[in-house]
Design an enzyme around this catalytic site. Sequence first.
Site, mmCIF file in Angstrom:
data_model
loop_
_atom_site.group_PDB
_atom_site.id
_atom_site.type_symbol
_atom_site.label_atom_id
_atom_site.label_comp_id
_atom_site.label_asym_id
_atom_site.label_seq_id
_atom_site.Cartn_x
_atom_site.Cartn_y
_atom_site.Cartn_z
ATOM 1 N N ARG A 27 0.815 -1.219 0.000
ATOM 2 C CA ARG A 27 0.000 0.000 0.000
ATOM 3 C C ARG A 27 0.850 1.271 0.000
ATOM 4 O O ARG A 27 0.450 2.294 0.560
ATOM 5 C CB ARG A 27 -0.962 0.018 1.196
ATOM 6 N N ARG A 31 -2.978 6.688 0.966
ATOM 7 C CA ARG A 31 -3.403 7.901 1.659
ATOM 8 C C ARG A 31 -2.378 8.539 2.575
ATOM 9 O O ARG A 31 -2.555 9.681 2.987
ATOM 10 C CB ARG A 31 -4.672 7.597 2.469
ATOM 11 N N ARG A 40 -6.096 11.908 -5.747
ATOM 12 C CA ARG A 40 -7.340 11.223 -5.410
ATOM 13 C C ARG A 40 -8.510 12.208 -5.427
ATOM 14 O O ARG A 40 -9.578 11.914 -5.947
ATOM 15 C CB ARG A 40 -7.180 10.589 -4.024
ATOM 16 N N ASP A 77 -6.886 -2.293 -7.613
ATOM 17 C CA ASP A 77 -7.435 -2.916 -6.409
ATOM 18 C C ASP A 77 -7.806 -4.354 -6.726
ATOM 19 O O ASP A 77 -8.071 -4.686 -7.882
ATOM 20 C CB ASP A 77 -8.668 -2.162 -5.892
ATOM 21 N N TYR A 153 -15.321 -10.865 -0.096
ATOM 22 C CA TYR A 153 -15.970 -9.563 -0.360
ATOM 23 C C TYR A 153 -17.184 -9.724 -1.278
ATOM 24 O O TYR A 153 -18.201 -9.048 -1.102
ATOM 25 C CB TYR A 153 -14.960 -8.587 -0.985
HETATM 26 O O1 CP3 Z 1 0.061 0.671 -3.096
HETATM 27 C C1 CP3 Z 1 -0.409 -0.463 -3.317
HETATM 28 O O2 CP3 Z 1 -0.247 -1.442 -2.575
HETATM 29 C C2 CP3 Z 1 -1.134 -0.673 -4.644
HETATM 30 C C3 CP3 Z 1 -2.526 -0.667 -4.668
HETATM 31 C C4 CP3 Z 1 -3.435 -1.561 -3.809
HETATM 32 C C5 CP3 Z 1 -4.653 -1.065 -3.273
HETATM 33 N N1 CP3 Z 1 -5.348 -2.111 -2.716
HETATM 34 C C6 CP3 Z 1 -5.099 0.335 -3.338
HETATM 35 C C7 CP3 Z 1 -6.152 0.806 -2.420
HETATM 36 C C8 CP3 Z 1 -3.362 -2.925 -3.486
HETATM 37 C C9 CP3 Z 1 -2.251 -3.919 -3.744
HETATM 38 C C10 CP3 Z 1 -4.591 -3.256 -2.807
HETATM 39 C C11 CP3 Z 1 -4.920 -4.617 -2.343
HETATM 40 C C12 CP3 Z 1 -6.176 -4.858 -1.624
HETATM 41 N N2 CP3 Z 1 -7.376 -4.209 -1.765
HETATM 42 C C13 CP3 Z 1 -6.342 -5.906 -0.671
HETATM 43 C C14 CP3 Z 1 -5.288 -6.936 -0.290
HETATM 44 C C15 CP3 Z 1 -4.281 -6.403 0.632
HETATM 45 C C16 CP3 Z 1 -4.801 -6.047 2.009
HETATM 46 O O3 CP3 Z 1 -4.731 -4.852 2.338
HETATM 47 O O4 CP3 Z 1 -5.260 -6.931 2.742
HETATM 48 C C17 CP3 Z 1 -7.679 -5.835 -0.216
HETATM 49 C C18 CP3 Z 1 -8.307 -6.750 0.818
HETATM 50 C C19 CP3 Z 1 -8.324 -4.767 -0.918
HETATM 51 C C20 CP3 Z 1 -9.753 -4.318 -0.832
HETATM 52 C C21 CP3 Z 1 -9.853 -2.928 -0.363
HETATM 53 N N3 CP3 Z 1 -9.567 -1.814 -1.119
HETATM 54 C C22 CP3 Z 1 -10.258 -2.495 0.930
HETATM 55 C C23 CP3 Z 1 -10.646 -3.398 2.063
HETATM 56 C C24 CP3 Z 1 -10.192 -1.095 0.911
HETATM 57 C C25 CP3 Z 1 -10.625 -0.162 2.024
HETATM 58 C C26 CP3 Z 1 -9.672 -0.118 3.130
HETATM 59 C C27 CP3 Z 1 -8.630 0.925 2.895
HETATM 60 O O5 CP3 Z 1 -7.440 0.637 3.117
HETATM 61 O O6 CP3 Z 1 -9.018 2.037 2.501
HETATM 62 C C28 CP3 Z 1 -9.710 -0.689 -0.357
HETATM 63 C C29 CP3 Z 1 -9.447 0.696 -0.804
HETATM 64 C C30 CP3 Z 1 -8.079 0.994 -1.288
HETATM 65 N N4 CP3 Z 1 -7.342 0.202 -2.118
HETATM 66 C C31 CP3 Z 1 -7.358 2.198 -1.039
HETATM 67 C C32 CP3 Z 1 -6.145 2.089 -1.739
HETATM 68 C C33 CP3 Z 1 -5.038 3.110 -1.836
HETATM 69 C C34 CP3 Z 1 -7.844 3.401 -0.241
HETATM 70 C C35 CP3 Z 1 -8.837 4.122 -1.058
HETATM 71 C C36 CP3 Z 1 -8.882 5.608 -0.855
HETATM 72 O O7 CP3 Z 1 -7.995 6.316 -1.360
HETATM 73 O O8 CP3 Z 1 -9.870 6.072 -0.262
#
Ligand code: CP3
Length: 344
Positions: A27, A31, A40, A77, A153
């Site tokens: 990640r 943010r 964003r 994502d 999910y």
């Molecule tokens: O920088 C990176 O790692 C690349 C991008 C990336 C994102 N999500 C961007 C993202 C990657 C590799 C993921 C993987 C992901 N997404 C997983 C597996 C890894 C883990 O964290 O367990 C899962 C379960 C998801 C599903 C997901 N996407 C959730 C549960 C959420 C909300 C929780 C959160 O952290 O906000 C997201 C949103 C998300 N995916 C954001 C980002 C940068 C935040 C969104 C925002 O900017 O509001």
Amino acid sequence: MATRDDSLFLRALSGETLAKPPIWLMRQAGRFLPEYREVRARAGGFLDLCYNPDFAAEVTLQPIRRFGFDAAILFSDILVIPHALGQKLWFATGEGPRLEPVADAKRLGEIHEEIDQDVLAPVYETVRRVKAALPAQTGFIGFCGAPWTVATYMVAGRGTPDQGPAKEFFARDPALFGEMIDRLVIGSAAYLNAQIEAGVDVVQIFDSWAGSLGESDFERWCIAPTRRIVDAVRARHPGVKIIGFPRGAGRLIPAYIAGTGVDAVGLETEIDRSFVREQIQSLVPVQGHLDPHVLRAGGPELEREVEAIRAAFGAGPFVFNLGHGILPDTPIAHVERLVAAVRA
Ligand code: CP3
């Protein structure tokens, strides 16, 4: 000029033990970076960011410019696969992902058999743009979610504390749940192959909820589907390294490595280090496993943990990372200190 052979990340994944481990953070495009929050806000919604190659390429590159990490991870994502299967997906502000739940035969019948590659085309365009802009020595990671984690999910329509709805689905109707998993296997393999064809060097399979499965369910719903994805990627791209991240699988990781054939594994923070050295790092390179809270807290404990992790895993092939994604309010100065300590 630097070339791909200078990539410390690819060398570590190929089994080389390096004096200073390569580092990237799960990640890392997110943010905690003000420049991410700025893009964003301009993009509007989170999915608008994922599907806009200008914006997505920019946020993929931001952490590389700022910290010089050894690898970039594609900005996308794991939930774009259910989206490309036709499931409704949206991100409610401050609440995380929401999907229209698919938990019976009728709802499964309403989504596509195969992913719609047109939905994902902007992601592949992002890969091409990042590849063109990335320094040659910086590795480039593509990814997907593992079928089990993505299914949790899809079934619940949101993140859940215990993955209960998906577990109850497979307990009630394993054949129908298996159909959902089959679609995810085929779609995820096609998604990874297309990312590789567009330019990523390595792929990672995120199984964030692997640790919630008991031993026989772990074999059936984590190992077996992951093996099929690994086989489908190897058939087309035999040289591409595949990192598995079965978060929370702990003592089941050696069985995961043998059963899936992944080239390297990610480690959660909670895992026992001597177990890793003896039973995991002897098989494949490992990646992990600093506690994201220790990074957020910073201070002398951060330096101590970095030293402890390097001492534990530095004698074998190792990529420094966190045990889970970076927390959104992590101070940038702590990440700078981390990178300096890992490279000291
Ligand atoms: O920088 C990176 O790692 C690349 C991008 C990336 C994102 N999500 C961007 C993202 C990657 C590799 C993921 C993987 C992901 N997404 C997983 C597996 C890894 C883990 O964290 O367990 C899962 C379960 C998801 C599903 C997901 N996407 C959730 C549960 C959420 C909300 C929780 C959160 O952290 O906000 C997201 C949103 C998300 N995916 C954001 C980002 C940068 C935040 C969104 C925002 O900017 O509001």
